[in-house]
Motif scaffolding. Structure first.
Motif, short mmCIF file in Angstrom:
data_model
loop_
_atom_site.label_atom_id
_atom_site.label_comp_id
_atom_site.label_asym_id
_atom_site.label_seq_id
_atom_site.Cartn_x
_atom_site.Cartn_y
_atom_site.Cartn_z
N TYR A 158 -10.78 7.32 -0.90
CA TYR A 158 -10.57 6.63 -2.17
C TYR A 158 -11.00 5.18 -1.98
O TYR A 158 -10.62 4.53 -1.00
N ASN A 159 -11.80 4.68 -2.91
CA ASN A 159 -12.23 3.28 -2.88
C ASN A 159 -11.12 2.42 -3.48
O ASN A 159 -10.92 2.42 -4.70
N VAL A 160 -10.42 1.73 -2.64
CA VAL A 160 -9.30 0.91 -3.09
C VAL A 160 -9.83 -0.33 -3.77
O VAL A 160 -10.60 -1.09 -3.16
N PRO A 161 -9.50 -0.58 -5.05
CA PRO A 161 -9.96 -1.78 -5.75
C PRO A 161 -9.23 -3.02 -5.22
O PRO A 161 -8.18 -2.91 -4.57
N PRO A 162 -9.79 -4.21 -5.50
CA PRO A 162 -9.09 -5.43 -5.07
C PRO A 162 -7.70 -5.50 -5.70
O PRO A 162 -7.50 -5.11 -6.85
N ARG A 163 -6.79 -5.99 -4.92
CA ARG A 163 -5.40 -6.05 -5.37
C ARG A 163 -5.25 -7.14 -6.43
O ARG A 163 -5.77 -8.25 -6.29
N ASN A 164 -4.53 -6.84 -7.51
CA ASN A 164 -4.29 -7.77 -8.61
C ASN A 164 -2.79 -7.92 -8.78
O ASN A 164 -2.13 -7.03 -9.34
N GLY A 165 -2.27 -8.99 -8.29
CA GLY A 165 -0.83 -9.19 -8.38
C GLY A 165 -0.10 -8.57 -7.19
O GLY A 165 -0.68 -8.29 -6.14
N SER A 166 1.19 -8.36 -7.40
CA SER A 166 2.04 -7.84 -6.31
C SER A 166 2.27 -6.35 -6.41
O SER A 166 2.99 -5.76 -5.58
N ALA A 167 1.69 -5.70 -7.42
CA ALA A 167 1.91 -4.27 -7.58
C ALA A 167 1.28 -3.52 -6.42
O ALA A 167 0.18 -3.86 -5.94
N ASN A 168 1.97 -2.46 -5.97
CA ASN A 168 1.48 -1.64 -4.86
C ASN A 168 1.76 -0.19 -5.21
O ASN A 168 2.80 0.37 -4.89
N PRO A 169 0.82 0.48 -5.91
CA PRO A 169 1.04 1.86 -6.34
C PRO A 169 1.36 2.75 -5.15
O PRO A 169 0.72 2.65 -4.09
N THR A 170 2.38 3.65 -5.32
CA THR A 170 2.85 4.52 -4.23
C THR A 170 2.92 5.94 -4.72
O THR A 170 3.45 6.22 -5.81
N ALA A 171 2.35 6.86 -3.92
CA ALA A 171 2.40 8.29 -4.22
C ALA A 171 3.34 8.95 -3.22
O ALA A 171 3.19 8.78 -1.99
N SER A 172 4.32 9.70 -3.76
CA SER A 172 5.31 10.37 -2.90
C SER A 172 5.10 11.86 -2.96
O SER A 172 4.96 12.43 -4.06
N PHE A 173 5.05 12.51 -1.76
CA PHE A 173 4.82 13.95 -1.67
C PHE A 173 5.87 14.56 -0.73
O PHE A 173 6.27 13.94 0.26
N ARG A 174 6.24 15.79 -1.05
CA ARG A 174 7.07 16.59 -0.13
C ARG A 174 6.15 17.60 0.53
O ARG A 174 5.56 18.46 -0.15
N THR A 175 6.10 17.51 1.86
CA THR A 175 5.19 18.36 2.63
C THR A 175 6.01 19.42 3.35
O THR A 175 6.89 19.11 4.15
N ARG A 176 5.69 20.68 3.03
CA ARG A 176 6.38 21.80 3.67
C ARG A 176 5.62 22.18 4.94
O ARG A 176 4.40 22.40 4.87
N LEU A 177 6.39 22.30 6.05
CA LEU A 177 5.79 22.57 7.35
C LEU A 177 6.26 23.89 7.92
O LEU A 177 7.39 24.34 7.68
N ALA A 178 5.38 24.49 8.68
CA ALA A 178 5.73 25.70 9.44
C ALA A 178 6.38 25.27 10.75
O ALA A 178 6.32 24.11 11.15
N PRO A 179 6.97 26.18 11.45
CA PRO A 179 7.59 25.82 12.73
C PRO A 179 6.60 25.24 13.72
O PRO A 179 6.98 24.46 14.60
#
Length: 371
Positions: A298-319
């Motif tokens: 992903y091409n991260v655009p220049p930061r504008n302000g203090s916002a910091n977008p965050t994506a949260s995922f639940r990752t299911r794992l095998a043993p």
């Protein structure tokens, strides 16, 4: 113009033919002279004796005249029979008788001479009259010939004029037919062009109508597809929101469970929380980030302000640490960034092994754009 004027119009003929004026004047004088001779001959015939003798007289008219016809042979005139001598009469005196006889003979000779002179004059007058008639006949024939020639010339001119008129009429008719043919061909050509233009216009209108119908159909299909996509997106959004709510409940439950485990003294109780810089200080979060980050394209655009977008995922794992599934629990607000993070998590398989040596059933991963 009557015949006399045409024949004696010397001024007009003189202009057309040199020398004709003198010929006609001489002919006129000759006709007048012969008329006088005929009159004298008639008078002589009325006063001539029964047995006139032959007399020849030559008369010449002044001027140039046409050649006279050859005189016809005159039949031989019968000589008058001598009068019977008178019976001798007895006379007393022979001298007186002889004198009387001589006087009678002289009188008879004189009468005979006078009769012969009158007969000669009558014969000459007759010959002159015949010559005059021959000349008149010749003049009449010449005049008739001239009239015939003039009539033939006029007829030829009339026929030539009629032929010219016929040829002119034929040319005009041919020109008219050619003009009518050209007009008909032009009208047919214009009609064909109009029909062709009308057909092309109809075909163009039909094509435009079909194109409009196709465009309308395509637009309707696009609108339908857009509507279906919007409905699908709405359904997916609702499902994601539902899944996020469920994940949030699960996370809350897990957090509560972890806190309980931590409170109970069970190690790795918070290893499944805040793996991207949050929670724990054993360095496992850095390992997870190092594993996920290479797969996030992903091409991260220049930061504008203090916002910091965050994506949260639940990752299911095998043993064994293999990724079995990734669920979005909280969106960053940028679907493209969310998809890139999800692909990076899927690419990190198997996950780094936790410090405790045992993989949990799931790990919640928070990935911030500007960390």
């Amino acid at each position: 113009m009557n015949l006399f004027d045409r024949f004696f119009n010397t001024d007009a003929d003189a202009e057309a033919r040199p020398g004709a004026r003198d010929d006609r004047r001489g002919l006129l004088i000759s006709v007048v002279a012969h008329g006088l001779l005929i009159l004298l001959m008639v008078v002589g015939f009325s006063t001539a004796p029964d047995n006139p003798g032959p007399v020849q007289v030559e008369l010449w008219a002044q001027g140039t005249v046409a050649e006279a016809a050859a005189p016809q042979e005159q039949p031989e005139e019968q000589q008058p029979e001598p009068a019977p001598e008178p019976e001798p009469t007895p006379e007393p005196d022979d001298q007186a008788a002889r004198l009387a006889a001589e006087q009678a003979e002289a009188a008879r000779q004189a009468q005979l001479a006078e009769a012969r002179a009158k007969a000669a004059a009558a014969a000459q007058a007759k010959a002159d009259a015949e010559i005059a008639l021959a000349k008149e006949r010749q003049a009449r024939e010449d005049m008739e010939r001239r009239l015939a020639e003039q009539e033939a010339r006029e007829k030829a001119e009339k026929e030539a004029a009629e032929q010219a008129a016929k040829e002119k009429a034929a040319k005009e008719k041919a020109a008219k037919a050619a003009a009518e043919k050209a007009a008909a061909e032009k009208a047919a050509r214009e009609k064909a062009e109009q029909e062709k233009a009308a057909a092309e216009k109809a075909a163009k209108e039909k094509a435009e109508k079909e194109a409009a119908e196709q465009a309308a159909k395509k637009k309707a299909e696009q609108e339908k597809a857009a509507k279906e996509a919007a409905e699908k997106a709405a359904r997916e959004k609702a499902a994601k929101e539902k899944a996020a709510a469920e994940a949030k409940r699960q996370a809350l439950r897990a957090a509560m469970r972890g806190d309980a485990l931590e409170a109970a003294g069970i190690p790795n109780g918070n290893a499944d929380r805040n793996q991207r810089g949050g929670g724990g200080n054993d360095g496992y979060a850095a390992k997870v980030r190092a594993c996920v980050q290479p797969g996030v394209v992903y091409n991260v655009p220049p930061r504008n302000g203090s916002a910091n977008p965050t994506a949260s995922f639940r990752t299911r794992l095998a043993p064994n640490g293999q990724v079995q599934g990734v669920d979005l629990t909280r969106s960053s607000g940028n679907p493209r960034f969310d998809d890139a993070v999800q692909k990076g998590i899927l690419a990190c398989s198997p996950f780094p092994k936790p410090p405790g040596g045992k993989y949990p059933s799931y790990i919640d991963v928070d990935y911030r754009m500007y960390d």
